[in-house]
Design a protein around this motif. Structure first.
Motif, PDB file in Angstrom:
ATOM      1  N   GLU A 112     -89.521  25.594  18.353  1.00 24.37           N
ATOM      2  CA  GLU A 112     -89.261  26.912  17.735  1.00 24.37           C
ATOM      3  C   GLU A 112     -88.339  27.710  18.649  1.00 24.37           C
ATOM      4  N   CYS A 139     -93.144  36.176  21.835  1.00 21.50           N
ATOM      5  CA  CYS A 139     -94.069  35.075  21.540  1.00 21.50           C
ATOM      6  C   CYS A 139     -93.624  33.813  22.295  1.00 21.50           C
ATOM      7  N   HIS A 141     -90.986  31.877  22.136  1.00 17.43           N
ATOM      8  CA  HIS A 141     -90.419  30.728  21.417  1.00 17.43           C
ATOM      9  C   HIS A 141     -89.161  30.164  22.090  1.00 17.43           C
ATOM     10  N   GLU A 176     -90.469  30.999  12.673  1.00 15.37           N
ATOM     11  CA  GLU A 176     -91.927  30.812  12.618  1.00 15.37           C
ATOM     12  C   GLU A 176     -92.604  32.154  12.357  1.00 15.37           C
ATOM     13  N   GLU A 177     -92.021  33.208  12.936  1.00 14.07           N
ATOM     14  CA  GLU A 177     -92.638  34.540  12.840  1.00 14.07           C
ATOM     15  C   GLU A 177     -92.412  35.137  11.456  1.00 14.07           C
ATOM     16  N   HIS A 201     -97.547  25.826  22.264  1.00 16.90           N
ATOM     17  CA  HIS A 201     -97.210  27.236  22.128  1.00 16.90           C
ATOM     18  C   HIS A 201     -97.406  27.934  23.463  1.00 16.90           C
TER      19      HIS A 201
END
Ligand code: ZN
Length: 488
Positions: A112, A139, A141, A176-177, A201
């Motif tokens: 991601e 996050c 990514h 993804e978000e 993650h």
């Protein structure tokens, strides 16, 4: 290196015996240096290269479906390393599949790279957005994508050296978000020939994922009214914002009458422009989540009813657009056990003195007590959680197509919540990139186990089949095309 010479002096019955033990020969390459150790060393040797890539993507901070430069950089890295890269898959310009090798097994790794709006932040331990920037990698990514590419490149090397046989695929997964990027990739059948999918993650601890995720469905509700002077002729107007507010009121009352684990949240993305103009347009963006996808669907339908009722009562019109929808996450105990052993072999993250200082400052900004800084070095024991956790992920849809396994590593100081300025800050330093390397190594070692042991794959597939049962996959977002402009 100087040859070591050992001299032993032994006292025995009034005599000194002096032994000179022959200088030890140079130690031949130990047979205990396994393929796994070589892989660990290889990835570590390329640490600065991967650090640069991750920090570059951290700087780009591109939001869902707009990750043009981030995706291009990862694609180029893979192409330069011999992968065959197919870009623009599943009708998404920034999605890609990079393949190397041939035959079975086919192991997939997810990458991601999207950032979050409103989380711009300098790589310092106090809140300070980067001037002129809105989005940030809150996050992690940027680390996610880079570690997965690093793992893919190492596995390609092992296939090339004939130490393992099969195919490695790196999936470049945008948005993804909230954009549900992987759902379109699953829908397009991109995972049909894949045996196992590995993902990870960023996080605040090192652990194999044994917590599911909430299924969700999201939509933008658009209300249309009639504009008028708010003081001179309000009776001629119909407020679209009234429609939004009436809907929100009804949904807020509904909270008392939905199953306990339900989560419903919204933001008003357009509430009109000026108080003295009755707004003829307003928009509210909703998420509905629950551990069970069937319940998400039925609760979402009730939210739609609230929107329709609100429009009727306020004399406005409403329409809605489904933006995203993801499944819960299926876990695989067989694969998780394999990954746990490898994570334990790799070990956690050790901070330098400066990083510890940085981390303590970050922790002091939380307003709650955080686990000790040193816990970033610890690997948590494997344990299946009862609840589904608090988040959602489009990896859920992948987990219904292929047996899937993932982990999180300490890329943020212990105690750091995701989607925070503190997460963006840590991700812009070596605190983040060290965690990236732990993830890359663990994914490679796990893949090595799968490549050399087909029985493991079979066992994982048996477990997967039992869990899916007779459920026929159907994307919660239906047959809509990718919502490429959902961040506009
Ligand atoms: Zn995330």
């Amino acid at each position: 290196m100087r040859k070591p010479v050992s001299i032993a002096i032994v006292f025995c019955a009034n005599f000194f015996f002096v032994f000179t033990i022959a200088a030890q020969k140079k130690i031949p390459k130990s047979p205990t240096i396994t393929v796994k150790d070589e892989a660990i060393n290889d990835i570590q040797a390329k640490y600065s290269e991967y650090k640069e890539i991750a920090l570059q993507i951290w700087n780009y901070a591109e939001v869902g479906y707009k990750e043009v430069k981030s995706s291009a950089l990862l694609q180029k890295t893979l192409t330069d390393n011999g992968f065959d890269v197919k870009a623009g898959v599943a009708e998404i310009p920034t999605a890609f599949v990079a393949t190397y090798g041939s035959g079975k097994p086919v192991i997939g790794i997810l990458a991601e790279f999207d950032a979050l709006p409103g989380l711009s932040q300098e790589a310092i331990p106090e809140k300070k957005p980067i001037e002129g920037k809105d989005a940030g990698h809150g996050c992690g990514h940027h680390l996610f994508g880079t570690a997965s590419v690093a793992a893919g490149i190492e596995l390609k090397k092992l296939i090339e050296a004939k130490k393992i046989n099969g195919t490695i695929k790196v999936f470049g997964c945008p948005a993804e978000e909230g954009g549900s990027g992987k759902v379109y990739m699953v829908r397009a059948g991109l995972f049909n020939d894949v045996d196992i999918v590995i993902h990870w993650h960023p996080g605040a601890e090192n652990a194999v994922t044994m917590t599911s995720a909430l299924a969700n469905k999201s939509a933008k509700f658009r209300f249309y009214g009639i504009a008028a002077h708010a003081a001179a002729s309000p009776e001629k107007g119909r407020s679209a914002l009234d429609g939004v507010e009436a809907m929100d009121n009804m949904v807020n009352m509904m909270r008392e009458h939905v199953p306990q684990e339900t989560r419903i949240h919204y933001v008003i993305t357009n509430g009109g422009k000026a108080p003295n103009v009755v707004p003829d347009f307003a928009e509210v963006y909703y998420y509905v989540r629950h551990p069970k996808r069937e319940l998400v669907v039925s609760i979402f339908d009730r939210v739609v009813k609230a929107a329709e009722g609100a429009a009727m009562g306020t004399g406005t019109k409403v329409e809605y657009e489904i933006i995203g929808g993801t499944h819960d996450l299926l876990l695989n105990k067989t694969l998780a056990d394999v990954m746990q052993k490898n994570l334990e072999k790799v070990g956690g993250v050790i901070y330098t003195t400066e990083e510890r200082e940085f981390g303590k400052k970050i922790q002091s900004s939380f307003g709650y007590s955080a686990p000790a800084i040193e816990t970033a070095a610890i690997i948590k024991p494997i344990k299946a959680d009862e609840d589904a956790g608090g988040g959602s992920t489009d990896v859920g849809d992948v987990s219904y197509a292929v047996p899937t396994v993932g982990l999180r590593t300490a890329t943020w100081v212990p105690g750091t919540p995701a989607h925070s300025w503190q997460a963006t800050a840590c991700g812009g330093t070596e605190i983040g990139t060290k965690g990236l390397i732990v993830a890359a190594k663990t994914m490679v070692l796990t893949a090595i186990d799968l490549f050399i042991n087909p029985a493991l794959i079979e066992q994982a597939k048996e477990e997967f089949k039992k869990d899916v049962g007779d459920y026929k996959y159907h994307a919660l977002l239906g047959d809509r095309k990718p919502a490429l402009n959902y961040r506009d």
